[in-house]
Motif scaffolding. Structure first.
Motif, PDB file in Angstrom:
ATOM      1  N   LEU A  37      16.334  25.151  16.575  1.00 12.34           N
ATOM      2  CA  LEU A  37      16.119  23.914  17.320  1.00 12.34           C
ATOM      3  C   LEU A  37      16.598  22.721  16.523  1.00 12.34           C
ATOM      4  O   LEU A  37      16.668  22.760  15.307  1.00 12.34           O
ATOM      5  CB  LEU A  37      14.628  23.722  17.612  1.00 12.34           C
ATOM      6  CG  LEU A  37      13.925  24.824  18.371  1.00 12.34           C
ATOM      7  CD1 LEU A  37      12.488  24.422  18.653  1.00 12.34           C
ATOM      8  CD2 LEU A  37      14.658  25.064  19.665  1.00 12.34           C
ATOM      9  N   GLY A  38      16.821  21.649  17.244  1.00 14.83           N
ATOM     10  CA  GLY A  38      17.196  20.417  16.568  1.00 14.83           C
ATOM     11  C   GLY A  38      17.890  19.523  17.546  1.00 14.83           C
ATOM     12  O   GLY A  38      18.499  20.005  18.510  1.00 14.83           O
ATOM     13  N   PRO A  39      17.795  18.210  17.322  1.00 14.06           N
ATOM     14  CA  PRO A  39      18.474  17.285  18.224  1.00 14.06           C
ATOM     15  C   PRO A  39      19.991  17.423  18.097  1.00 14.06           C
ATOM     16  O   PRO A  39      20.481  18.114  17.205  1.00 14.06           O
ATOM     17  CB  PRO A  39      18.000  15.913  17.754  1.00 14.06           C
ATOM     18  CG  PRO A  39      17.550  16.109  16.349  1.00 14.06           C
ATOM     19  CD  PRO A  39      17.097  17.515  16.236  1.00 14.06           C
ATOM     20  N   ASN A  40      20.722  16.763  18.965  1.00 11.25           N
ATOM     21  CA  ASN A  40      22.182  16.787  18.861  1.00 11.25           C
ATOM     22  C   ASN A  40      22.603  16.295  17.478  1.00 11.25           C
ATOM     23  O   ASN A  40      22.052  15.326  16.968  1.00 11.25           O
ATOM     24  CB  ASN A  40      22.810  15.868  19.917  1.00 11.25           C
ATOM     25  CG  ASN A  40      22.580  16.408  21.307  1.00 11.25           C
ATOM     26  OD1 ASN A  40      22.489  17.618  21.491  1.00 11.25           O
ATOM     27  ND2 ASN A  40      22.476  15.526  22.271  1.00 11.25           N
ATOM     28  N   GLY A  41      23.566  16.983  16.886  1.00 10.61           N
ATOM     29  CA  GLY A  41      24.067  16.547  15.585  1.00 10.61           C
ATOM     30  C   GLY A  41      23.177  16.943  14.423  1.00 10.61           C
ATOM     31  O   GLY A  41      23.318  16.418  13.332  1.00 10.61           O
ATOM     32  N   SER A  42      22.278  17.900  14.648  1.00  7.28           N
ATOM     33  CA  SER A  42      21.391  18.279  13.546  1.00  7.28           C
ATOM     34  C   SER A  42      21.971  19.412  12.720  1.00  7.28           C
ATOM     35  O   SER A  42      21.407  19.796  11.711  1.00  7.28           O
ATOM     36  CB  SER A  42      20.028  18.697  14.102  1.00  7.28           C
ATOM     37  OG  SER A  42      20.196  19.768  15.000  1.00  7.28           O
ATOM     38  N   GLY A  43      23.116  19.959  13.142  1.00  5.17           N
ATOM     39  CA  GLY A  43      23.765  20.991  12.338  1.00  5.17           C
ATOM     40  C   GLY A  43      23.660  22.399  12.904  1.00  5.17           C
ATOM     41  O   GLY A  43      24.080  23.347  12.253  1.00  5.17           O
ATOM     42  N   LYS A  44      23.121  22.541  14.099  1.00  2.36           N
ATOM     43  CA  LYS A  44      22.978  23.888  14.685  1.00  2.36           C
ATOM     44  C   LYS A  44      24.336  24.554  14.880  1.00  2.36           C
ATOM     45  O   LYS A  44      24.564  25.669  14.436  1.00  2.36           O
ATOM     46  CB  LYS A  44      22.295  23.819  16.065  1.00  2.36           C
ATOM     47  CG  LYS A  44      20.939  23.156  16.090  1.00  2.36           C
ATOM     48  CD  LYS A  44      20.312  23.272  17.474  1.00  2.36           C
ATOM     49  CE  LYS A  44      21.094  22.569  18.578  1.00  2.36           C
ATOM     50  NZ  LYS A  44      20.931  21.124  18.612  1.00  2.36           N
ATOM     51  N   SER A  45      25.230  23.839  15.580  1.00  5.35           N
ATOM     52  CA  SER A  45      26.527  24.449  15.895  1.00  5.35           C
ATOM     53  C   SER A  45      27.365  24.657  14.644  1.00  5.35           C
ATOM     54  O   SER A  45      28.096  25.649  14.546  1.00  5.35           O
ATOM     55  CB  SER A  45      27.295  23.588  16.894  1.00  5.35           C
ATOM     56  OG  SER A  45      26.611  23.573  18.118  1.00  5.35           O
ATOM     57  N   THR A  46      27.265  23.734  13.699  1.00  7.92           N
ATOM     58  CA  THR A  46      27.990  23.905  12.442  1.00  7.92           C
ATOM     59  C   THR A  46      27.514  25.170  11.740  1.00  7.92           C
ATOM     60  O   THR A  46      28.312  25.968  11.242  1.00  7.92           O
ATOM     61  CB  THR A  46      27.771  22.692  11.525  1.00  7.92           C
ATOM     62  OG1 THR A  46      28.096  21.516  12.250  1.00  7.92           O
ATOM     63  CG2 THR A  46      28.631  22.773  10.289  1.00  7.92           C
ATOM     64  N   THR A  47      26.194  25.368  11.723  1.00  7.23           N
ATOM     65  CA  THR A  47      25.641  26.571  11.092  1.00  7.23           C
ATOM     66  C   THR A  47      26.197  27.825  11.762  1.00  7.23           C
ATOM     67  O   THR A  47      26.680  28.742  11.088  1.00  7.23           O
ATOM     68  CB  THR A  47      24.103  26.573  11.211  1.00  7.23           C
ATOM     69  OG1 THR A  47      23.612  25.333  10.702  1.00  7.23           O
ATOM     70  CG2 THR A  47      23.497  27.714  10.433  1.00  7.23           C
ATOM     71  N   LEU A  48      26.169  27.830  13.103  1.00  8.24           N
ATOM     72  CA  LEU A  48      26.680  29.011  13.803  1.00  8.24           C
ATOM     73  C   LEU A  48      28.172  29.186  13.554  1.00  8.24           C
ATOM     74  O   LEU A  48      28.651  30.308  13.413  1.00  8.24           O
ATOM     75  CB  LEU A  48      26.397  28.890  15.303  1.00  8.24           C
ATOM     76  CG  LEU A  48      24.911  28.912  15.688  1.00  8.24           C
ATOM     77  CD1 LEU A  48      24.749  28.879  17.188  1.00  8.24           C
ATOM     78  CD2 LEU A  48      24.221  30.136  15.106  1.00  8.24           C
ATOM     79  N   GLY A 205      20.648  18.353   9.319  1.00  4.96           N
ATOM     80  CA  GLY A 205      21.151  19.437   8.489  1.00  4.96           C
ATOM     81  C   GLY A 205      20.112  20.076   7.588  1.00  4.96           C
ATOM     82  O   GLY A 205      20.416  20.993   6.844  1.00  4.96           O
ATOM     83  N   LYS A 206      18.874  19.581   7.644  1.00  2.00           N
ATOM     84  CA  LYS A 206      17.827  20.177   6.804  1.00  2.00           C
ATOM     85  C   LYS A 206      16.848  20.937   7.671  1.00  2.00           C
ATOM     86  O   LYS A 206      16.545  20.533   8.787  1.00  2.00           O
ATOM     87  CB  LYS A 206      17.059  19.080   6.066  1.00  2.00           C
ATOM     88  CG  LYS A 206      17.738  18.607   4.811  1.00  2.00           C
ATOM     89  CD  LYS A 206      16.750  17.829   3.970  1.00  2.00           C
ATOM     90  CE  LYS A 206      17.186  17.795   2.517  1.00  2.00           C
ATOM     91  NZ  LYS A 206      16.900  16.548   1.852  1.00  2.00           N
TER      92      LYS A 206
END
Lengths: 298, 270
Positions: A37-48, A205-206
């Protein structure tokens, strides 16, 4: 819990001066449905993106199936990402043939998965003629081709109508029931609450929280009550010691929150003693949404 | 390797733009290769003479001249193949399918090799077409068949192969850098047809055959097979593939392959 499917340690990624992922640690166990979970721009897609080999990490490590990452592992991973990407001029079947070749899967699987997602009749039409829902279903079919160990979904319900959303949810639950591992990135908390067993929350990102959904939702958030004489009910509730907060909601009912020590039975007895009989009494379930917002604002 | 080629073929064979470009390419190629004799007799009938020589007796298709003549002519058409490569590579970026391929389990190296095999196949098919038409035309027009003449000058076919794979890798490099087919095609035409010839011309004019000239990439691939036609007016020509030119072109091949690898494997695939 048993076998670790995915382990991330100290993963970091910068885009220029922006830190997209900052020292991220995560563990996903076999058979769990893990919500990211996380708001937009929190790093979810980057992580994936890093986990799927298309984004370069700056530092840190990750392991799939307790092994150093390599391309062939991804053949055992099915990914359904935000926008379905296929060759627009090829038909659904032709597109899946390309995926079969990449994943070393026999072409006979194509018919099976197309039937599974209800796209078999349109299999020979070019991808560019598909509606968004059909494109998304082709993406699901493609992800299921290799009968993967792990399914990764990144905002899978974006842009889908309620029926499409329900279908995706149904699919996630069916697959989870077969013992497969699912990683679901979403900002739709309702979604995660309904299907996930574990979740982690990212912010800038954290990782700011991780735990099981059941634990986070145990207990309740007070009660919702109403009676014939709402004004008198509200007055009595305000006078009751141990009431933390009272709020009237959109259904003209009172939402009452108590201090931790209060037993709801005592409150109910108190109301009856004062001549108020309730025509509605329900616990308010804790929602992930509320906790999520609390976590993010902290 | 076979699998990667099959993947590339699945991507291309139902792509209309590819089919059209390929058909136009082969029609033009065969036309150019076969029509020189017609052109020469037409020139004769309109009274053209080359320093007193009648055009129709020029042994254009005779062994061994035919190899250099045909490979030289064919090299003009390589831009068509370049467009096909550019479209094939930039499509993967505009459709974001390179990302999907890699997510599905292809390694970036395999992706690079699938495109390399495509380039090899184009070049090989091209060389085979040249070999067959050269053989046919040579047999039709040479006064007699002599094996040693037949095999003389076949190094031009190898040079043509190197010319194509190097040129097509440079096209791929442009595609990876610019990611949009329009930009890459304009950049290729602008650089290959205007900028580099202008620079080369300038260096030639200013320094009279500067050594730098031979290092320019388009010049390097074009220079593998030198213009053969002046020999018919008794001028000295280079009727062999120079080792130096071959090595420079080979150098450009490996350099562009290396940069293509870096751009695919070491860059975020957006």
């Amino acid at each position: 819990m048993n076998e670790i499917i995915l382990k991330i340690t100290g993963l970091t990624k910068h885009y220029g001066r922006i830190t997209a992922i900052n020292q991220l640690d995560l563990e996903v166990h076999k058979g769990s449905v893990f919500g990211l979970l996380g708001p937009n721009g929190s790093g979810k897609s980057t992580t994936l993106g890093i986990l799927l080999g298309v984004t370069q990490k700056d530092s840190g490590e990750y392991e799939w199936f307790s092994q150093k990452p390599e391309a062939s592992q991804r053949k055992k991973i099915g990914a359904i990402l935000e926008s379905p990407t296929f060759y627009p001029y090829l038909s659904g079947i032709q597109n899946l043939r390309v995926v079969c070749k990449i994943k070393d899967v026999h072409d006979s699987r194509i018919e099976e998965v197309l039937k599974q997602v209800g796209l078999f009749e349109r299999g020979n039409s070019p991808f560019k003629t598909y509606s968004l829902g059909m494109k998304q279903r082709l993406a699901i079919a493609s992800a299921l081709l290799s009968d993967p160990e792990v399914l990764i979904l990144d905002e899978p319900t974006n842009g889908l109508d309620p029926q499409g959303i329900a279908e995706i949810r149904e699919l996630i639950l069916t697959i989870a029931d077969s013992g497969k591992t699912i990683i679901l990135a979403s900002h739709l908390l309702d979604e995660v609450q309904k299907v996930c067993s574990h979740f982690a929350v990212l912010k800038n990102g954290k990782k700011i929280f991780s735990g099981s959904v059941a634990e986070s939702l145990s207990g309740n958030d007070g009660v919702e009550i109403s009676s014939g004489d709402l004004a008198r009910l509200e007055q009595l509730a305000q006078d009751f010691s141990g009431v933390k907060q009272i709020r009237k909601n959109n259904l003209s009912r009172l939402e009452v929150q108590f201090e931790n020590h209060v037993d709801i039975i005592n409150f109910h007895e108190y109301l009856i003693e004062n001549g108020i009989v309730l025509n509605h009494l329900a616990y308010i379930n804790k929602s992930l949404e509320k906790q999520f917002l609390e976590l993010l604002s902290a | 390797m076979w699998k990667l080629l099959q993947i590339e073929w699945l991507k291309l064979k139902n792509y209309k733009t590819f089919n059209r470009l390929a058909i136009v390419y082969f029609i033009l190629l065969l036309l150019i290769l076969s029509s020189v004799k017609l052109l020469l007799s037409w020139m004769q009938s309109s009274g053209v003479e080359f320093q007193g020589i009648s055009p129709s007796i020029i042994p254009f298709y005779d062994f061994p001249d035919v190899w250099q003549n045909l490979t030289y002519l064919a090299s003009y058409l390589k831009f068509f193949l370049g467009f096909i490569v550019i479209i094939s590579v930039t499509n993967e970026y505009s459709f974001r399918t390179i990302r999907q391929n890699i997510i599905d389990g292809m390694s970036p190296q395999s992706f690079l090799w699938s495109k390399q095999f495509m380039i090899f196949t184009f070049s090989l098919v091209n060389v085979v077409v040249l070999f067959l038409s050269g053989t046919l035309m040579g047999l039709l027009h040479s006064p007699s068949f002599e094996p040693h003449l037949f095999f003389t000058g076949m190094d031009f076919l190898l040079a043509h192969f190197l010319e194509l794979i190097t040129f097509l890798n440079l096209c791929m490099l442009l595609s990876l850098l610019l990611k949009k087919s329009g930009f890459a095609i304009i950049a290729l035409c602008f650089y290959g047809l205007i900028l580099e010839p202008a620079l080369v011309g300038f260096l030639n004019y200013k320094f009279d055959d500067h050594w730098l000239i031979s290092l320019f990439p388009i010049h390097a691939v074009n220079n593998l097979i030198e213009i053969p036609f002046q020999r018919y007016v008794f001028m000295e020509i280079q009727n062999y593939v120079a080792l130096g030119s071959f090595l420079i072109a080979l150098g450009w091949y490996f350099l562009s392959l290396f940069f293509n690898y870096l751009l695919i494997a070491k860059r975020d695939i957006a």
